[in-house]
Write an enzyme that holds these catalytic residues in place. Structure first.
Site, PDB file in Angstrom:
ATOM      1  N   GLU A  42       0.826  -1.209   0.000  1.00 11.52           N
ATOM      2  CA  GLU A  42       0.000   0.000   0.000  1.00 11.52           C
ATOM      3  C   GLU A  42       0.859   1.258   0.000  1.00 11.52           C
ATOM      4  OE1 GLU A  42      -3.072   0.315  -0.575  1.00 11.52           O
ATOM      5  OE2 GLU A  42      -3.612  -1.800  -0.524  1.00 11.52           O
ATOM      6  N   TYR A 125      -6.363   6.022   4.918  1.00 13.99           N
ATOM      7  CA  TYR A 125      -6.550   5.051   3.844  1.00 13.99           C
ATOM      8  C   TYR A 125      -5.706   3.797   4.074  1.00 13.99           C
ATOM      9  CZ  TYR A 125      -5.675   2.384  -0.250  1.00 13.99           C
ATOM     10  OH  TYR A 125      -5.514   1.315  -1.084  1.00 13.99           O
ATOM     11  N   ASP A 143      -9.825   5.092  -1.689  1.00 15.51           N
ATOM     12  CA  ASP A 143      -8.758   5.690  -2.481  1.00 15.51           C
ATOM     13  C   ASP A 143      -9.393   6.425  -3.661  1.00 15.51           C
ATOM     14  OD1 ASP A 143      -9.472   3.734  -4.322  1.00 15.51           O
ATOM     15  OD2 ASP A 143      -7.407   3.192  -4.794  1.00 15.51           O
ATOM     16  N   CYS A 198     -13.585   1.779 -14.533  1.00 11.89           N
ATOM     17  CA  CYS A 198     -14.103   3.132 -14.300  1.00 11.89           C
ATOM     18  C   CYS A 198     -12.941   4.100 -14.107  1.00 11.89           C
ATOM     19  CB  CYS A 198     -15.029   3.130 -13.085  1.00 11.89           C
ATOM     20  SG  CYS A 198     -16.039   4.612 -12.924  1.00 11.89           S
ATOM     21  N   CYS A 208     -18.474  -2.438 -17.870  1.00 14.10           N
ATOM     22  CA  CYS A 208     -18.802  -2.198 -16.459  1.00 14.10           C
ATOM     23  C   CYS A 208     -20.018  -3.005 -16.035  1.00 14.10           C
ATOM     24  CB  CYS A 208     -19.064  -0.715 -16.225  1.00 14.10           C
ATOM     25  SG  CYS A 208     -19.479  -0.326 -14.508  1.00 14.10           S
TER      26      CYS A 208
END
Length: 295
Positions: A42, A125, A143, A198, A208
């Site tokens: 991360e 986050y 995020d 997206c 999608c």
């Protein structure tokens, strides 16, 4: 409750069904992942593409598989291992985090968001991501990708605001499943949807799973009121800093002014400014008559 059930049926359930067939095979998602490995991923993935991170992550975890291992590492080794990922202060923060884990948690990464956020360099986050992805518990992981999906599907906006708002936070909290396992799966799935489908500039709406119920599509896909943020590179102080760091990473001993001038000959004032910033950030140290990585 009815509205929550509607959102679940139109958004959460279809994205969860889509994810298994679309998910990328990434090492920090493997069944043998560790909380430390998830945290390292991360931190490395912040503003850095997956393709650049993966080989560095593998080498990093081979060398420093635990916080205790990294806590003992010399700063120069840490910066060399970080290589060209960019924003090398992240490497220093990760090392500081490892030392705090050893000092305050016996070498084991804490498991709650509050404890994780108390570690150096760990924000909301990252703490939520570790709780969700490493421990499979409910945490609202927001995020840029997730915010964009929610802005479009629920808010009808092309892009989310520049900075996270309370309204976004409240909306996300209402969308997130209550069950730990389902919430953790949703965190991963909606993030992947934002990363692969997206996207900010060229969304693949035909691929999608929730295009038919997307508020943005229903509104005619209006252009965003703010353009996607771009980060200039060529000719910037960031590029100058990167050139200087590259020379120091490769050097065996102290590097003199001549080598730094050769690394960035274009603008002496900018070179001096970049070097001063690196010194202030603790990424470079004076070494005799020259400069080197901090030892």
């Amino acid at each position: 409750m009815a509205e929550a059930g509607l959102v679940d049926a139109r958004l959460v359930a279809p994205v969860l069904a889509w994810y298994p067939g679309a998910a990328r095979d990434l090492p920090w998602r493997a069944s043998d992942r560790t909380p430390w490995g998830v945290l390292v991923s991360e931190v490395m993935l912040q503003q850095t593409p997956v393709a650049r991170v993966e080989p560095v992550w593998r080498a990093w975890l081979d060398r420093w598989p635990t916080p205790a291992a990294l806590a003992e590492a010399p700063t120069a080794d840490v910066l060399r291992a970080w290589g060209t990922l960019g924003y090398p202060r992240r490497a220093l923060r990760l090392a500081a985090c490892a030392r705090a884990v050893v000092e305050h948690h016996g070498g084991a990464l804490p498991t709650t968001e509050a404890e994780l956020r108390a570690l150096p360099g760990i924000g909301a986050y990252t703490a939520a991501a570790v709780v969700a992805f490493a421990h499979g518990r409910r945490a609202v992981v927001l995020d840029t990708n997730v915010r964009r999906v929610l802005a479009r599907t629920l808010g009808g906006q092309g892009l989310p605001p520049a900075h996270l708002t309370r309204g976004e936070q409240s909306r996300a909290d209402a969308v997130w499943p209550a069950d730990d396992a389902r919430a953790a799966a949703w965190s991963q799935a909606v993030m992947e949807l934002g990363a692969l489908v997206c996207t900010a500039r060229a969304p693949r709406c035909a691929a999608c799973p929730v295009a038919s119920s997307c508020a943005w599509r229903a509104a005619g896909s209006p252009p965003p009121t703010t353009a996607p943020r771009t980060q200039a590179w060529t000719g910037t102080d960031r590029q100058a800093r990167g050139r200087i760091m590259a020379v120091l990473r490769d050097a065996v001993g102290p590097v003199g002014e001549g080598a730094l001038t050769a690394a960035w000959p274009h603008d002496a004032e900018q070179r001096a400014r970049a070097l001063a910033g690196l010194l202030a950030d603790g990424l470079v140290a004076r070494a005799g008559d020259g400069y080197g990585l901090p030892e």
